[in-house]
Design a protein around this motif. Structure first.
Motif, PDB file in Angstrom:
ATOM      1  N   VAL A 228      34.883  33.973  34.538  1.00 37.10           N
ATOM      2  CA  VAL A 228      34.658  33.026  35.628  1.00 37.10           C
ATOM      3  C   VAL A 228      33.646  33.629  36.595  1.00 37.10           C
ATOM      4  O   VAL A 228      33.838  34.752  37.078  1.00 37.10           O
ATOM      5  N   ALA A 229      32.575  32.889  36.864  1.00 35.26           N
ATOM      6  CA  ALA A 229      31.620  33.289  37.899  1.00 35.26           C
ATOM      7  C   ALA A 229      32.106  32.661  39.209  1.00 35.26           C
ATOM      8  O   ALA A 229      31.912  31.470  39.447  1.00 35.26           O
ATOM      9  N   SER A 230      32.768  33.457  40.037  1.00 37.39           N
ATOM     10  CA  SER A 230      33.503  32.892  41.171  1.00 37.39           C
ATOM     11  C   SER A 230      32.608  32.361  42.281  1.00 37.39           C
ATOM     12  O   SER A 230      33.069  31.608  43.138  1.00 37.39           O
ATOM     13  N   SER A 231      31.318  32.728  42.271  1.00 43.38           N
ATOM     14  CA  SER A 231      30.374  32.177  43.258  1.00 43.38           C
ATOM     15  C   SER A 231      29.401  31.200  42.608  1.00 43.38           C
ATOM     16  O   SER A 231      28.292  30.989  43.095  1.00 43.38           O
ATOM     17  N   ASP A 232      29.840  30.611  41.500  1.00 43.13           N
ATOM     18  CA  ASP A 232      29.009  29.682  40.737  1.00 43.13           C
ATOM     19  C   ASP A 232      28.764  28.417  41.546  1.00 43.13           C
ATOM     20  O   ASP A 232      29.699  27.792  42.050  1.00 43.13           O
ATOM     21  N   ARG A 233      27.495  28.005  41.630  1.00 37.01           N
ATOM     22  CA  ARG A 233      27.139  26.749  42.288  1.00 37.01           C
ATOM     23  C   ARG A 233      26.585  25.739  41.293  1.00 37.01           C
ATOM     24  O   ARG A 233      26.136  24.668  41.686  1.00 37.01           O
ATOM     25  N   THR A 234      26.596  26.093  40.009  1.00 42.09           N
ATOM     26  CA  THR A 234      26.168  25.167  38.963  1.00 42.09           C
ATOM     27  C   THR A 234      27.374  24.466  38.353  1.00 42.09           C
ATOM     28  O   THR A 234      27.395  23.241  38.217  1.00 42.09           O
ATOM     29  N   ILE A 235      28.380  25.235  37.962  1.00 41.50           N
ATOM     30  CA  ILE A 235      29.661  24.697  37.507  1.00 41.50           C
ATOM     31  C   ILE A 235      30.714  25.111  38.526  1.00 41.50           C
ATOM     32  O   ILE A 235      30.783  26.279  38.908  1.00 41.50           O
TER      33      ILE A 235
ATOM     34  N   PRO B  53      33.689  26.723  39.744  1.00 47.08           N
ATOM     35  CA  PRO B  53      34.503  27.746  39.074  1.00 47.08           C
ATOM     36  C   PRO B  53      35.877  27.256  38.625  1.00 47.08           C
ATOM     37  O   PRO B  53      36.435  27.780  37.659  1.00 47.08           O
ATOM     38  N   ASP B  54      36.416  26.232  39.292  1.00 48.95           N
ATOM     39  CA  ASP B  54      37.710  25.706  38.873  1.00 48.95           C
ATOM     40  C   ASP B  54      37.628  25.001  37.518  1.00 48.95           C
ATOM     41  O   ASP B  54      38.636  24.909  36.809  1.00 48.95           O
ATOM     42  N   VAL B  55      36.451  24.496  37.162  1.00 48.87           N
ATOM     43  CA  VAL B  55      36.259  23.931  35.822  1.00 48.87           C
ATOM     44  C   VAL B  55      36.407  25.039  34.782  1.00 48.87           C
ATOM     45  O   VAL B  55      37.050  24.858  33.742  1.00 48.87           O
ATOM     46  N   GLU B  56      35.805  26.181  35.081  1.00 45.96           N
ATOM     47  CA  GLU B  56      35.904  27.335  34.182  1.00 45.96           C
ATOM     48  C   GLU B  56      37.357  27.803  34.086  1.00 45.96           C
ATOM     49  O   GLU B  56      37.893  28.007  32.983  1.00 45.96           O
ATOM     50  N   ARG B  57      37.997  27.968  35.237  1.00 47.33           N
ATOM     51  CA  ARG B  57      39.380  28.459  35.259  1.00 47.33           C
ATOM     52  C   ARG B  57      40.304  27.523  34.490  1.00 47.33           C
ATOM     53  O   ARG B  57      41.166  27.967  33.713  1.00 47.33           O
ATOM     54  N   TYR B  58      40.148  26.238  34.701  1.00 48.90           N
ATOM     55  CA  TYR B  58      41.008  25.258  34.038  1.00 48.90           C
ATOM     56  C   TYR B  58      40.856  25.331  32.516  1.00 48.90           C
ATOM     57  O   TYR B  58      41.853  25.378  31.786  1.00 48.90           O
ATOM     58  N   GLY B  59      39.621  25.339  32.040  1.00 48.14           N
ATOM     59  CA  GLY B  59      39.388  25.392  30.606  1.00 48.14           C
ATOM     60  C   GLY B  59      39.929  26.665  29.984  1.00 48.14           C
ATOM     61  O   GLY B  59      40.543  26.642  28.905  1.00 48.14           O
ATOM     62  N   TYR B  60      39.734  27.791  30.661  1.00 45.71           N
ATOM     63  CA  TYR B  60      40.205  29.072  30.130  1.00 45.71           C
ATOM     64  C   TYR B  60      41.732  29.130  30.114  1.00 45.71           C
ATOM     65  O   TYR B  60      42.345  29.616  29.151  1.00 45.71           O
ATOM     66  N   ARG B  61      42.352  28.641  31.193  1.00 45.98           N
ATOM     67  CA  ARG B  61      43.815  28.673  31.279  1.00 45.98           C
ATOM     68  C   ARG B  61      44.420  27.769  30.212  1.00 45.98           C
ATOM     69  O   ARG B  61      45.410  28.139  29.561  1.00 45.98           O
ATOM     70  N   ARG B  62      43.842  26.609  30.026  1.00 50.07           N
ATOM     71  CA  ARG B  62      44.333  25.682  29.003  1.00 50.07           C
ATOM     72  C   ARG B  62      44.264  26.307  27.615  1.00 50.07           C
ATOM     73  O   ARG B  62      45.136  26.066  26.769  1.00 50.07           O
ATOM     74  N   ALA B  63      43.227  27.106  27.392  1.00 46.50           N
ATOM     75  CA  ALA B  63      43.045  27.745  26.083  1.00 46.50           C
ATOM     76  C   ALA B  63      43.842  29.032  25.932  1.00 46.50           C
ATOM     77  O   ALA B  63      43.857  29.615  24.846  1.00 46.50           O
ATOM     78  N   GLY B  64      44.477  29.499  27.009  1.00 41.83           N
ATOM     79  CA  GLY B  64      45.235  30.745  26.942  1.00 41.83           C
ATOM     80  C   GLY B  64      44.360  31.965  26.755  1.00 41.83           C
ATOM     81  O   GLY B  64      44.748  32.933  26.107  1.00 41.83           O
ATOM     82  N   MET B  65      43.169  31.941  27.340  1.00 43.84           N
ATOM     83  CA  MET B  65      42.212  33.032  27.158  1.00 43.84           C
ATOM     84  C   MET B  65      42.570  34.263  27.983  1.00 43.84           C
ATOM     85  O   MET B  65      43.241  34.176  29.010  1.00 43.84           O
ATOM     86  N   THR B  66      42.054  35.404  27.536  1.00 42.32           N
ATOM     87  CA  THR B  66      41.980  36.593  28.368  1.00 42.32           C
ATOM     88  C   THR B  66      40.831  36.360  29.337  1.00 42.32           C
ATOM     89  O   THR B  66      39.697  36.122  28.917  1.00 42.32           O
ATOM     90  N   THR B  67      41.110  36.385  30.632  1.00 41.17           N
ATOM     91  CA  THR B  67      40.129  35.945  31.628  1.00 41.17           C
ATOM     92  C   THR B  67      39.846  37.024  32.664  1.00 41.17           C
ATOM     93  O   THR B  67      40.753  37.727  33.100  1.00 41.17           O
ATOM     94  N   VAL B  68      38.565  37.130  33.048  1.00 40.61           N
ATOM     95  CA  VAL B  68      38.163  37.992  34.154  1.00 40.61           C
ATOM     96  C   VAL B  68      37.336  37.165  35.130  1.00 40.61           C
ATOM     97  O   VAL B  68      36.760  36.148  34.748  1.00 40.61           O
ATOM     98  N   GLU B  69      37.313  37.601  36.378  1.00 34.43           N
ATOM     99  CA  GLU B  69      36.491  36.929  37.389  1.00 34.43           C
ATOM    100  C   GLU B  69      35.482  37.925  37.940  1.00 34.43           C
ATOM    101  O   GLU B  69      35.814  39.086  38.209  1.00 34.43           O
ATOM    102  N   VAL B  70      34.253  37.439  38.115  1.00 35.23           N
ATOM    103  CA  VAL B  70      33.167  38.256  38.666  1.00 35.23           C
ATOM    104  C   VAL B  70      32.523  37.469  39.802  1.00 35.23           C
ATOM    105  O   VAL B  70      32.243  36.277  39.651  1.00 35.23           O
ATOM    106  N   ASP B  71      32.312  38.116  40.929  1.00 36.03           N
ATOM    107  CA  ASP B  71      31.654  37.473  42.063  1.00 36.03           C
ATOM    108  C   ASP B  71      30.174  37.346  41.735  1.00 36.03           C
ATOM    109  O   ASP B  71      29.381  38.243  42.026  1.00 36.03           O
ATOM    110  N   SER B  72      29.814  36.233  41.124  1.00 36.39           N
ATOM    111  CA  SER B  72      28.477  36.084  40.567  1.00 36.39           C
ATOM    112  C   SER B  72      28.000  34.644  40.666  1.00 36.39           C
ATOM    113  O   SER B  72      28.809  33.712  40.722  1.00 36.39           O
TER     114      SER B  72
END
Length: 241
Positions: free
Chosen positions: A188-195, A197-216
């Protein structure tokens, strides 16, 4: 006794970018003994782009880790069902459900600000079958929206060398969801202004992924290439040993 083929990392770029967006990641992966392929994705349609990437994957004689940035995440979601794909890695990407489109997933969340910066340009379809629509980001808005933490001079070059995405890709439903059967990692790019970040988080959580967040910003591969390379290597080690 013959040795098994080395793992190959296939890097799938997203919309408004090309394979050069992985320029800082590729040397790091090669230095770790990995084979790397970074194709030019047509960015014409989700189904067509996924079929193209899948055709490349099928020609690789060994295990593959598919990495998708942004729209490239949607592409690997569909292409990742190939037998030799061992893992998926999403970088600020879309992890679609089967039957879901980019527009449907994005529409569940507040807009990131990208939509107000988009430009729509008609282009002729092959065979004279009417026109399609290319989508790009206004060059003057590109650095702030897409690459806020990337060197400004580089961001300005990227702004005028965008690879457009055909509007059709936003509405096509994903024909498969490879994350249902393949181990997956998400950044998750937590400073994303294109997508959002909650779209990323939601998709990853739904998929049960191993997830990391980067201030990017959205272009995390250029602003944090070491973090990206580390995550890819983690996926390789976990699935291709």
């Amino acid at each position: 006794m013959s040795r098994s083929p080395r793992p190959t990392v296939v890097l799938v770029h997203g919309a408004f970018a090309d394979a050069s967006s992985f320029a800082q990641v590729i040397p790091r992966l090669v230095a770790r003994g990995l084979d790397v392929v970074a194709p030019a994705v047509p960015n014409r349609s989700l189904i067509g782009d996924a079929a193209y990437v899948a055709s490349l994957v099928r020609q690789i004689p060994g295990p593959v880790v598919l990495v998708g940035h942004s729209y490239g995440g949607a592409v690997i979601t569909a292409a990742g069902t190939e037998d030799n794909v061992k893992a998926l890695v999403y970088l600020a990407g879309y992890a679609l459900e089967k039957g879901e489109s980019l527009g449907e997933l994005q529409g569940r969340f507040p807009d990131s600000g990208l939509s107000a910066a988009l430009v729509y340009t008609p282009f002729p379809l092959e065979g004279g079958a009417g026109t399609g629509t290319d989508v790009t980001v206004r060059p003057e808005r590109f650095p702030a929206i897409f690459a806020a933490d990337v060197d400004r001079r580089l961001a300005e070059v990227l702004a005028v060398s965008q690879r457009p995405l055909a509007a059709q890709a936003f509405t096509e439903a994903a024909p498969a969801a490879a994350w249902k059967t393949k181990p997956s990692w998400g950044l998750v790019a937590s400073s994303d202004r294109t997508i959002n970040p909650d779209v990323e988080r939601y998709g990853y959580r739904r998929a049960g992924m191993t997830t990391v967040e980067v201030d990017s910003s959205h272009l995390v591969m250029l602003s944090h290439p070491q973090r990206v390379a580390d995550l890819i290597e983690e996926a390789v080690r976990a699935t291709c040993a």
